[in-house]
Design an enzyme around this catalytic site. Structure first.
Site, PDB file in Angstrom:
ATOM      1  N   ASN A   9      92.778  92.745  37.903  1.00  0.00           N
ATOM      2  CA  ASN A   9      91.363  92.705  37.539  1.00  0.00           C
ATOM      3  C   ASN A   9      90.914  94.140  37.309  1.00  0.00           C
ATOM      4  OD1 ASN A   9      88.601  92.434  37.383  1.00  0.00           O
ATOM      5  ND2 ASN A   9      88.323  91.815  39.523  1.00  0.00           N
ATOM      6  N   TRP A  10      90.756  94.495  36.040  1.00  0.00           N
ATOM      7  CA  TRP A  10      90.420  95.895  35.730  1.00  0.00           C
ATOM      8  C   TRP A  10      88.942  96.205  35.961  1.00  0.00           C
ATOM      9  CZ3 TRP A  10      93.399  96.996  30.453  1.00  0.00           C
ATOM     10  CH2 TRP A  10      94.767  96.839  30.679  1.00  0.00           C
ATOM     11  N   LYS A  11      88.152  95.188  36.226  1.00  0.00           N
ATOM     12  CA  LYS A  11      86.705  95.356  36.473  1.00  0.00           C
ATOM     13  C   LYS A  11      86.068  96.157  35.331  1.00  0.00           C
ATOM     14  CE  LYS A  11      87.582  95.018  41.377  1.00  0.00           C
ATOM     15  NZ  LYS A  11      87.088  95.194  42.725  1.00  0.00           N
ATOM     16  N   HIS A  95      84.010  85.860  41.492  1.00  0.00           N
ATOM     17  CA  HIS A  95      84.405  87.086  42.202  1.00  0.00           C
ATOM     18  C   HIS A  95      83.263  87.527  43.131  1.00  0.00           C
ATOM     19  CE1 HIS A  95      85.544  91.239  42.958  1.00  0.00           C
ATOM     20  NE2 HIS A  95      86.771  90.880  42.630  1.00  0.00           N
ATOM     21  N   GLU A  97      81.989  90.278  43.687  1.00  0.00           N
ATOM     22  CA  GLU A  97      81.019  91.200  43.069  1.00  0.00           C
ATOM     23  C   GLU A  97      80.006  90.416  42.235  1.00  0.00           C
ATOM     24  OE1 GLU A  97      83.993  93.830  41.447  1.00  0.00           O
ATOM     25  OE2 GLU A  97      84.502  94.423  43.493  1.00  0.00           O
ATOM     26  N   GLU A 167      89.909  86.255  48.759  1.00  0.00           N
ATOM     27  CA  GLU A 167      89.575  87.676  48.775  1.00  0.00           C
ATOM     28  C   GLU A 167      88.549  87.950  49.870  1.00  0.00           C
ATOM     29  OE1 GLU A 167      90.625  89.577  44.776  1.00  0.00           O
ATOM     30  OE2 GLU A 167      88.545  88.976  44.685  1.00  0.00           O
ATOM     31  N   GLY A 173      88.509  96.815  47.622  1.00  0.00           N
ATOM     32  CA  GLY A 173      88.185  98.186  47.235  1.00  0.00           C
ATOM     33  C   GLY A 173      87.923  99.104  48.414  1.00  0.00           C
ATOM     34  N   SER A 213      92.685  95.147  48.372  1.00  0.00           N
ATOM     35  CA  SER A 213      93.477  96.361  48.619  1.00  0.00           C
ATOM     36  C   SER A 213      94.982  96.082  48.695  1.00  0.00           C
ATOM     37  CB  SER A 213      92.989  97.086  49.874  1.00  0.00           C
ATOM     38  OG  SER A 213      91.631  97.470  49.728  1.00  0.00           O
ATOM     39  N   GLY A 234      92.835  94.694  42.204  1.00  0.00           N
ATOM     40  CA  GLY A 234      91.814  95.511  41.565  1.00  0.00           C
ATOM     41  C   GLY A 234      92.337  96.908  41.302  1.00  0.00           C
ATOM     42  N   GLY A 235      92.016  97.825  42.207  1.00  0.00           N
ATOM     43  CA  GLY A 235      92.345  99.243  42.025  1.00  0.00           C
ATOM     44  C   GLY A 235      93.782  99.511  41.605  1.00  0.00           C
TER      45      GLY A 235
HETATM   46  C1  PEP Z   1      89.412  92.554  43.490  1.00  0.00           C
HETATM   47  O1  PEP Z   1      88.325  93.029  43.224  1.00  0.00           O
HETATM   48  O2  PEP Z   1      89.705  91.427  43.042  1.00  0.00           O
HETATM   49  C2  PEP Z   1      90.308  93.310  44.345  1.00  0.00           C
HETATM   50  C3  PEP Z   1      91.209  92.664  45.030  1.00  0.00           C
HETATM   51  O3  PEP Z   1      90.125  94.677  44.372  1.00  0.00           O
HETATM   52  P1  PEP Z   1      91.031  95.749  45.166  1.00  0.00           P
HETATM   53  O4  PEP Z   1      92.472  95.397  44.919  1.00  0.00           O
HETATM   54  O5  PEP Z   1      90.665  97.071  44.568  1.00  0.00           O
HETATM   55  O6  PEP Z   1      90.673  95.644  46.604  1.00  0.00           O
END
Ligand code: PEP
Length: 250
Positions: A9-11, A95, A97, A167, A173, A213, A234-235
């Site tokens: 997920n590049w957000k 999600h 967010e 999640e 994040g 993470s 994500g990251g």
């Molecule tokens: C996400 O937002 O779906 C996620 C898992 O982010 P991160 O890996 O950066 O925690």
């Protein structure tokens, strides 16, 4: 046996040029992978350009959200048909967010899941508790309401086309990861909810990703758990080598 599924997920990151460069790197390092399903989810603006890069590879394209209506006066929104027309296969829905900043509810998640399935796209449905909810003992109730809400009115046949991403919001994040045991317990809880909704045979086939993470150095332990069927990343999906480090241990 559930095939593992890793999605990035590049957000709200990457211009078109940056997205194309990153997608090319992903294809170079993982473009022939067939023992794991892989998807990348760039911002809307880069979907078409990235779909061109993914042609001929096994990496699939995903979107980060969708609107449930087919068309009309919904300024700023994008429909399932629009996503299909640029080569999207998967859609992330619900999600945290979106839930936190953009008023996503279990009802809007359910509408999006229904629209996505009706269009022949595959939902990745995000569920998970905040730190406060976990600390106050509401974790199971929150996960249950997210899961049951998302699947309301969805047939078993359609449920099989869905992926769930567990999640925990406190791990997204933040660099803080659920322990493999914490993740697996939540996944087993979600699968029991699916058994209640659809019976054992269907529930056993639905993939549940972990997200929060996840990175190369913790992926192996997380993905080694009985009910962790992949990751929503994500990251660590913003650099192909980091992303590949998660895909490799599978
Ligand atoms: C996400 O937002 O779906 C996620 C898992 O982010 P991160 O890996 O950066 O925690």
């Amino acid at each position: 046996m559930r095939k593992k599924f890793i999605a990035g997920n590049w957000k709200m990151n990457t211009t078109i040029d940056e997205a194309v460069a990153l997608a090319k790197d992903v294809v170079k390092t993982m473009g022939n992978t067939s023992d794991v399903d892989i998807a990348i989810c760039p911002p809307y603006t880069s979907l078409y350009a990235v779909s061109e890069v993914l042609k001929g590879s096994t990496v699939k394209l995903g979107a980060q959200d969708v609107h449930w209506e087919a068309k009309g006066a919904f300024t700023g929104k994008v429909s399932c048909a629009m996503l299909k027309s640029v080569g999207v296969t998967y859609v992330i829905i619900g999600h945290s967010e979106q839930r936190t900043y953009f008023h996503e509810t279990n009802e809007t998640v359910n509408k999006k899941v229904k629209a996505t399935l009706a269009a022949g796209l595959l939902p990745i449905i995000c569920v998970g508790e905040t730190l406060e909810e976990r600390k106050s003992g509401k974790m199971d109730a929150v996960i249950e309401s997210h899961t049951v809400g998302a699947f309301a009115g969805i047939s078993a046949e359609d449920a099989l086309k869905c992926t769930i991403a567990y999640e925990p919001v406190w791990a997204i994040g933040t660099g803080e990861t659920a322990t493999p045991q914490q993740a697996n317990e939540a996944h087993i809880f979600i699968r029991k909810l699916l058994v209640k909704l659809y019976g054992t045979s269907t529930a056993e086939q639905i993939r549940i990703q972990y997200g929060g993470s996840m990175k190369a150095d913790n992926a192996k332990a997380l993905l080694g758990q009985s009910d962790v069927d992949g990751g929503l990343i994500g990251g660590a999906s913003l650099k192909a080598s980091d992303f590949a480090g998660i895909v490799k241990p599978v």
